[in-house]
Each structure stands twice: as structure tokens, then as C-alpha cells.
Design an enzyme around this catalytic site. Sequence first.
Site, PDB file in Angstrom:
ATOM      1  N   TYR A  27      -7.885  -2.149  34.677  1.00  0.00           N
ATOM      2  CA  TYR A  27      -7.616  -2.163  33.062  1.00  0.00           C
ATOM      3  C   TYR A  27      -7.879  -3.678  32.681  1.00  0.00           C
ATOM      4  CZ  TYR A  27      -5.563  -1.814  28.522  1.00  0.00           C
ATOM      5  OH  TYR A  27      -5.139  -1.858  27.200  1.00  0.00           O
ATOM      6  N   LEU A  54       2.615  -5.385  24.015  1.00  0.00           N
ATOM      7  CA  LEU A  54       3.240  -3.893  23.997  1.00  0.00           C
ATOM      8  C   LEU A  54       3.536  -3.237  22.848  1.00  0.00           C
ATOM      9  CD1 LEU A  54       6.015  -4.811  26.521  1.00  0.00           C
ATOM     10  CD2 LEU A  54       4.020  -3.582  27.161  1.00  0.00           C
TER      11      LEU A  54
HETATM   12  P1  NDP Z   1      -3.131   6.173  22.354  1.00  0.00           P
HETATM   13  O1  NDP Z   1      -3.002   6.687  23.797  1.00  0.00           O
HETATM   14  O2  NDP Z   1      -2.273   6.329  21.489  1.00  0.00           O
HETATM   15  O3  NDP Z   1      -4.757   6.185  21.712  1.00  0.00           O
HETATM   16  C1  NDP Z   1      -5.963   5.995  22.473  1.00  0.00           C
HETATM   17  C2  NDP Z   1      -6.923   6.577  21.515  1.00  0.00           C
HETATM   18  O4  NDP Z   1      -8.253   6.603  22.171  1.00  0.00           O
HETATM   19  C3  NDP Z   1      -6.711   8.120  21.227  1.00  0.00           C
HETATM   20  O5  NDP Z   1      -7.120   8.395  20.016  1.00  0.00           O
HETATM   21  C4  NDP Z   1      -7.762   8.752  22.082  1.00  0.00           C
HETATM   22  O6  NDP Z   1      -8.325  10.087  21.320  1.00  0.00           O
HETATM   23  C5  NDP Z   1      -9.154   7.784  22.254  1.00  0.00           C
HETATM   24  N1  NDP Z   1      -9.603   8.053  23.418  1.00  0.00           N
HETATM   25  C6  NDP Z   1      -9.258   7.852  24.555  1.00  0.00           C
HETATM   26  N2  NDP Z   1     -10.257   8.270  25.501  1.00  0.00           N
HETATM   27  C7  NDP Z   1     -11.306   8.482  24.744  1.00  0.00           C
HETATM   28  C8  NDP Z   1     -12.543   8.918  25.136  1.00  0.00           C
HETATM   29  N3  NDP Z   1     -13.011   9.171  26.324  1.00  0.00           N
HETATM   30  N4  NDP Z   1     -13.398   9.541  24.070  1.00  0.00           N
HETATM   31  C9  NDP Z   1     -13.047   9.032  22.926  1.00  0.00           C
HETATM   32  N5  NDP Z   1     -11.676   8.603  22.262  1.00  0.00           N
HETATM   33  C10 NDP Z   1     -10.851   8.405  23.298  1.00  0.00           C
HETATM   34  O7  NDP Z   1      -3.259   4.257  22.833  1.00  0.00           O
HETATM   35  P2  NDP Z   1      -3.113   3.072  21.715  1.00  0.00           P
HETATM   36  O8  NDP Z   1      -3.109   3.286  20.429  1.00  0.00           O
HETATM   37  O9  NDP Z   1      -2.230   2.289  22.141  1.00  0.00           O
HETATM   38  O10 NDP Z   1      -4.537   2.506  22.185  1.00  0.00           O
HETATM   39  C11 NDP Z   1      -5.721   1.980  21.368  1.00  0.00           C
HETATM   40  C12 NDP Z   1      -6.369   0.709  21.940  1.00  0.00           C
HETATM   41  O11 NDP Z   1      -5.363  -0.177  21.843  1.00  0.00           O
HETATM   42  C13 NDP Z   1      -6.737   1.002  23.289  1.00  0.00           C
HETATM   43  O12 NDP Z   1      -7.992   0.316  23.383  1.00  0.00           O
HETATM   44  C14 NDP Z   1      -5.851   0.333  24.159  1.00  0.00           C
HETATM   45  O13 NDP Z   1      -6.386  -0.374  25.327  1.00  0.00           O
HETATM   46  C15 NDP Z   1      -5.286  -0.745  23.167  1.00  0.00           C
HETATM   47  N6  NDP Z   1      -4.090  -1.492  23.468  1.00  0.00           N
HETATM   48  C16 NDP Z   1      -3.029  -0.635  23.329  1.00  0.00           C
HETATM   49  C17 NDP Z   1      -1.483  -1.318  23.611  1.00  0.00           C
HETATM   50  C18 NDP Z   1      -0.391  -0.729  24.080  1.00  0.00           C
HETATM   51  O14 NDP Z   1       0.521  -1.405  24.418  1.00  0.00           O
HETATM   52  N7  NDP Z   1      -0.362   0.544  23.419  1.00  0.00           N
HETATM   53  C19 NDP Z   1      -1.688  -3.050  23.908  1.00  0.00           C
HETATM   54  C20 NDP Z   1      -2.946  -3.665  23.969  1.00  0.00           C
HETATM   55  C21 NDP Z   1      -4.166  -2.981  23.481  1.00  0.00           C
HETATM   56  P3  NDP Z   1      -8.656  11.364  22.059  1.00  0.00           P
HETATM   57  O15 NDP Z   1      -7.812  11.430  23.210  1.00  0.00           O
HETATM   58  O16 NDP Z   1      -8.434  12.168  21.022  1.00  0.00           O
HETATM   59  O17 NDP Z   1     -10.029  11.259  22.540  1.00  0.00           O
HETATM   60  C1  8X3 Z   2      -1.759  -2.667  26.731  1.00  0.00           C
HETATM   61  C2  8X3 Z   2      -0.893  -3.716  27.107  1.00  0.00           C
HETATM   62  O1  8X3 Z   2       0.462  -5.171  28.782  1.00  0.00           O
HETATM   63  O2  8X3 Z   2       0.131  -2.545  29.314  1.00  0.00           O
HETATM   64  O3  8X3 Z   2      -3.240  -3.199  26.849  1.00  0.00           O
HETATM   65  O4  8X3 Z   2      -1.887  -4.134  29.372  1.00  0.00           O
HETATM   66  S1  8X3 Z   2      -0.323  -3.767  28.634  1.00  0.00           S
END
Ligand code: NDP
Ligand code: 8X3
Length: 252
Positions: free
Chosen positions: A151, A183
Amino acid sequence: MSKIALITGATSGIGEATARIFSDHGINLIICGRREKRLLSLKSELSHKVKVHTLTFDVRDKDKVFQIMEDLPEDWKKIDILVNNAGNAHGFDPIHEGSLDDWESMIDINVKGLLYVSKAVIPGMVERRSGHVVNIGSIAGKEVYPNGNVYCASKYAVDAINNGMRLDLNQYGIKVSQVNPGLVDTEFSEVRFKGDKQRSQSVYDGMTPLTGDDIADLILFVVTRPAHVNISDSIIFPTAQASSTLVRRDQS
Ligand code: NDP
Ligand code: 8X3
């Protein structure tokens, strides 16, 4: 004229919150994801404020990504803001125990999917000599942590792509920005731990995580700076978090 933003991963978490806050500020939306029902319900919720178009696709499906962008109705083609947000962590295993399927999902979605969507959208921005790409990275793209291996690698790749985009698109006046959250309590941990709700909630035990709205707030700030200002990179932590591995939790 109102701007158009395309947000990937708008069916939950950060992307959904970004769609909501953009709609409050009059930005028309192309919302994307695989879960069509959620896209349609968000569309019906936000349509009284702005114009909303939905695109249902998996960012891994290269042909579909390019076809769907080519098929956009003419009045949706001029995308001003691209928020490359779709992505997830899959699994949390030491490197020697990791699942190949998980690794492929993370590389295919977080890296290759982001590239496909970018390649379908950015040439139009170059032609118009204007646009703004906001890449959602992570603290995982700045610091590797135990069991984060692939990741983290996918988010380090996003960091490199973000920097590369900024260099290559500079001559066209296109802004490129990265937002790196710590987070955030979304569906992220549930996906990482494959639906194990107890394990995913324990990630936030004894601390107050960020919400999707907190990140959306920063994304809105990034895209609403004056024309001469570009927030090229940013890290946003909950107050209780100091790094990938140092999180203050209640002692009670
Ligand atoms: P969620 O799981 O709530 O949202 C993820 C989103 O990505 C969903 O809308 C999902 O839509 C979409 N997605 C996942 N896989 C696919 C795919 N194959 N094709 C199209 N869409 C896809 O997580 P977050 O909102 O937290 O994550 C959003 C971004 O933020 C990510 O890039 C994540 O790495 C990043 N992030 C998150 C953190 C956290 O702690 N939550 C911290 C740092 C970064 P659907 O399933 O409908 O396709
Ligand atoms: C999501 C935050 O700390 O789980 O990118 O990698 S962490």
C-alpha cells in the site's frame, strides 16, 4: 461560468464528502465509482444545487475508462478539476505473507487506475491551457510503516506521479496538488480488513480520527486559491497523530 470537477471514488468517504462540499460552492460534478446506486442517490441529493453527471466504472478497466471519457456529453467534456481519489488499501500483512491478489488490486487501482483516468482527462486540460489535478496520496506515501509495504509503495508512486505531473504540466499553466491524509474514518479500514468491522474500528480506538469532511475542506481550499497560488503538497493529520506510527491514544 461554473467549473466542472470530476471526482473518482465519490461513492463514499473522502470523495463523497468532496462532492458535497464542491456542490455547496457551485462546482458542477462528474461523480465516479463502481457502486451505481450510491452515485445516483448522491446525484439526486445534490442536483438542486449544481449539475451532476454520474460515471459508473472500475478504474482498472482501461478500455472503459477511455471510452467513457470519450463518450461524455459535449457540455461535460471541459473538466476544470480532476480529483484522483479512488483507491484503497487491501490487506495488512508482512511482506512475506502478503496476498498477490491484494498487491495487484492496490497497484492496479491506486497507481494504474489513477494513471488511466489522468491520461483520459489531462490532454483536454493541456489543449485548453488550464486545469487543476488534485491527487489524493497519503501519509503512507511519505513514510513506510510495518505491514504497509505494498500500500505504501502504491502511495509513494502517487507521490512521484504527482511531482512528475507538476513538472510536465507547468508549461501549460495547469495546477497539480497533492493532499496526503493520515487516519480518516471512512470505509477505508473496512476494505483493508475485508469487512471485519471490529478490526477496522479498532484502528481508531482511543483517538479522534479525521472525517471525510475534514479532507474535503482541505481539497476545497486547495482548488479555490487565486490563479497564481498552487498548494503543491500537504499533509493533514488528526491532532492525535504525529506520524504513520505515532498516535496518542487515551490511557483510560
Ligand atoms: P473509501 O473506502 O471510503 O472510498 C474509496 C473510494 O474509492 C470509493 O468511492 C470506491 O468506490 C473507490 N474505488 C475503490 N476501488 C475502485 C475501483 N477499482 N474503481 C473505481 N473506484 C474505486 O476510502 P477513503 O475515502 O478513505 O479513500 C479515498 C482515498 O483516500 C484513497 O485513495 C485512499 O488511499 C486515500 N486515503 C485514505 C485515508 C484513510 O485513512 N481513510 C488516509 C490517506 C489516504 P466504489 O467501491 O464504488 O468503486
Ligand atoms: C491511509 C492512512 O495510515 O492507514 O492511507 O496508511 S494509513
